[in-house]
Design an enzyme around this catalytic site. Structure first.
Site, PDB file in Angstrom:
ATOM      1  N   LYS A 151      42.843  31.793  55.010  1.00  8.42           N
ATOM      2  CA  LYS A 151      42.877  31.098  53.736  1.00  8.42           C
ATOM      3  C   LYS A 151      43.503  32.017  52.688  1.00  8.42           C
ATOM      4  CE  LYS A 151      39.392  31.177  50.831  1.00  8.42           C
ATOM      5  NZ  LYS A 151      39.284  32.381  50.011  1.00  8.42           N
ATOM      6  N   HIS A 206      35.922  31.833  56.807  1.00  4.45           N
ATOM      7  CA  HIS A 206      34.948  32.752  57.424  1.00  4.45           C
ATOM      8  C   HIS A 206      33.507  32.321  57.165  1.00  4.45           C
ATOM      9  CE1 HIS A 206      34.703  34.692  53.457  1.00  4.45           C
ATOM     10  NE2 HIS A 206      33.597  35.273  53.872  1.00  4.45           N
ATOM     11  N   HIS A 221      34.967  27.244  51.049  1.00  2.00           N
ATOM     12  CA  HIS A 221      33.589  27.566  51.427  1.00  2.00           C
ATOM     13  C   HIS A 221      32.582  26.518  50.930  1.00  2.00           C
ATOM     14  CE1 HIS A 221      35.605  31.163  52.415  1.00  2.00           C
ATOM     15  NE2 HIS A 221      35.416  31.832  51.302  1.00  2.00           N
TER      16      HIS A 221
HETATM   17  C1  BG6 Z   1      36.697  35.035  50.126  1.00  4.23           C
HETATM   18  C2  BG6 Z   1      37.174  35.016  48.698  1.00  4.23           C
HETATM   19  O1  BG6 Z   1      37.133  33.883  50.800  1.00  4.23           O
HETATM   20  O2  BG6 Z   1      35.270  35.055  50.143  1.00  4.23           O
HETATM   21  C3  BG6 Z   1      36.636  36.203  47.929  1.00  4.23           C
HETATM   22  O3  BG6 Z   1      38.603  35.048  48.686  1.00  4.23           O
HETATM   23  C4  BG6 Z   1      35.134  36.288  48.063  1.00  4.23           C
HETATM   24  O4  BG6 Z   1      36.999  36.126  46.568  1.00  4.23           O
HETATM   25  C5  BG6 Z   1      34.710  36.197  49.522  1.00  4.23           C
HETATM   26  O5  BG6 Z   1      34.716  37.515  47.496  1.00  4.23           O
HETATM   27  C6  BG6 Z   1      33.203  36.076  49.636  1.00  4.23           C
HETATM   28  O6  BG6 Z   1      32.840  36.184  50.975  1.00  4.23           O
HETATM   29  P1  BG6 Z   1      31.381  36.688  51.374  1.00  4.23           P
HETATM   30  O7  BG6 Z   1      31.351  36.574  52.858  1.00  4.23           O
HETATM   31  O8  BG6 Z   1      31.255  38.087  50.868  1.00  4.23           O
HETATM   32  O9  BG6 Z   1      30.421  35.764  50.678  1.00  4.23           O
END
Ligand code: BG6
Length: 513
Positions: A172, A202, A264
């Site tokens: 992404k 992810h 997300h």
């Molecule tokens: C990413 C974003 O997809 O997810 C980031 O681009 C963000 O800005 C991150 O910090 C957050 O992921 P996690 O797994 O730390 O909640």
């Protein structure tokens, strides 16, 4: 109050009945941040857990000119620096490192690609990878389309012998708006077929996100409650305490709506809302999610100001230190109006969820790092315990804590011990860590494994990805038409005051997290 659980302490982890085919994992952008911070450590952990096939190689492809040896040293350095407690000496490291190769793209893309093709052709029979290649795009999104075209052009998108498989994993952000997402799908699909493409998010690799389906569909008491008859409202919070770090150039073009909500947040929302799929097959699950995205009410431009709030962090004190404002961050326009926070209200216009508001909020530099889904049920008729106890009865809440304290909590009413009927909300907690004892695999380990296994269930399909943009595009358009400003908020807060107003107007409040 905590719950004592009768659970089997053995965890399946990532062990699978199916084994990964021998293959070559090709990382486009192998010298970049994502490769070093996420992909290579995840592959190393899979190697240490003996989950990679005997015939396996990693080929990193990037602009720098490095030898296999010097590249391996950079990988060693970044794994050691990451503080992941992974050993970077000894036999585990040595056997992992000898699987890693580097090909330089150099000045000329065409000759770089031919070098890559030749290297793969040389390694493949030597290592016994049977023509199976997985291409991972850990490159800037603007380069996705041309890289996919190039792979098609040099004949790497399909195994010419017809025996091996070829897969493409795309990171992404997938597009920057609806039009560009459609165009990117069109380009990818001109070189690869849909079943070769793995669009990664992810969040779907997180254990607690996967547990949403288990919690909903493996427990008889949950599912009957999850509908408009019993649910008052749902809140989804994805809060981060960090700022934009060194990603100013990317973030200033992107903002919180595109960075977190389009992917997300909407993925989480779809797992909370979807109907039970007929099986866990990739397409069965993705068909149900698709219906949720299609059912999310699209905002009209005149609604965006009532249904969304944009925010941007100012400077201030954070943990006793001076924190700079968003506009002072490196590579950010000093007059930027990009949002680092968004709160929004959605409706899913289908039979099950008719009229239930879904409040979502996400932002950088907020009070703490927490991702949580709060499902608030309607209140019982307050007639039984008398006028004086009416306000003591609060709604039941089912809270799914995605991170960092992974678990599930339920809030219900209990009688305070005593001679009368005093009522108080109590909390029942299930914590992953104390129930299962070991930490969950990293999201990337799960997703890389699944892509190598050919299991696309946790990846987005072209249609559902476009359907998420169909939700987001009217908001982007509305903001542009209305010239919506981003309200300032202090670092370490929960966003701008206007975010509380958005939910308060409906007689509700954000959950205290
Ligand atoms: C990413 C974003 O997809 O997810 C980031 O681009 C963000 O800005 C991150 O910090 C957050 O992921 P996690 O797994 O730390 O909640």
């Amino acid at each position: 109050m905590s719950l004592s659980l009768d659970v089997n302490p053995l965890r399946e982890g990532l062990t699978r009945e199916r084994a990964v085919d021998p293959c070559i994992f090709v990382i486009f952008g192998g010298t970049g941040d994502l490769a070093h911070r996420k992909l290579l450590p995840a592959l190393y952990r899979l190697h240490r857990s003996d989950l990679l096939p005997r015939g396996f190689a990693i080929v990193s492809y990037a602009n720098e000119s490095l030898t296999d040896e010097s590249y391996r040293e950079t990988v060693r350095g970044s794994i050691a620096a990451a503080g992941s407690y992974l050993p970077t000496t000894g036999s585990d490291w040595d056997t992992f490192a000898e699987h890693i190769y580097f090909v330089s793209r150099g000045e000329n893309n065409n000759s770089g690609l031919l070098d890559l093709k030749n290297r793969l052709a040389e390694l493949d029979p030597r290592i016994g990878t049977e023509g199976n290649y997985l291409f991972y795009f850990a490159i800037p999104p603007a380069a996705f389309a041309s890289a996919a075209r190039d792979l098609g052009y040099v004949g790497l998108a399909k195994d010419q012998s017809g025996h091996g498989w070829r897969r493409l994993v795309v990171e992404k952000p997938f597009g920057t708006d609806l039009e560009s997402a459609r165009e990117l799908n069109r380009v990818l699909l001109s070189s690869f077929s849909e079943d070769q493409i793995y669009r990664i998010d992810h969040y779907l690799g997180k254990e607690t996100v996967q547990n949403i389906l288990v919690f909903r569909f493996a427990n008889e008491f949950v599912e009957p409650l999850l509908n408009a008859r019993y649910v008052d409202s749902v809140q989804i919070t994805v809060a981060e305490s960090i700022g934009i770090e060194s990603r100013g150039a990317f973030y200033d073009r992107t903002g919180a709506l595109r960075d977190i909500v389009q992917n997300h947040v909407l993925q989480i929302l779809s797992l909370v809302c979807m109907e039970p799929p007929v099986s866990l097959d990739a397409d069965a699950v993705r068909d149900e999610k698709m219906k949720v995205f299609a059912g999310i009410r699209k905002m009209e431009p005149h609604q965006v100001e009532d249904y969304t709030v944009r925010g941007q962090y100012t400077g201030g004190m954070l943990l006793g230190e001076k924190a700079r404002s968003y506009r002072e961050e490196r590579d950010v326009d000093p007059d930027s109006t990009t949002e680092t926070f968004i709160a929004a209200k959605f409706y899913v216009d289908n039979w099950r969820w008719a009229g239930v508001p879904f409040y979502v909020r996400t932002g950088k530099r907020l009070a703490k790092r927490v991702t949580e889904i709060g499902i608030q049920l309607k209140t019982v008729p307050k007639i039984l315990f008398g006028e004086s106890h009416r306000d003591e009865i609060t709604p039941n809440v089912i809270a799914l804590n995605i991170q960092p304290d992974e678990g599930i909590s339920m809030i219900f009413q209990a009688k305070v011990p005593g001679l009368d009927y005093r009522i108080q909300p109590v909390k029942m907690d299930f914590a992953y860590e104390s129930a299962f004892g070991e930490s969950a695999p990293d999201a990337y380990e799960r997703l890389l494994m699944d892509a190598m296994l050919g299991d696309a269930g946790l990846f987005s399909r072209a249609d559902s990805l476009e359907a998420t943009w169909e939700v987001v595009q009217p908001i982007l358009d509305g903001w542009r038409i209305k010239n919506t400003s981003a309200y300032p908020y202090l670092p370490g807060s929960w966003g701008p005051r206007e975010s509380s107003d958005l939910i308060r107007r409906d007689g509700r409040g954000w959950r205290r997290l």
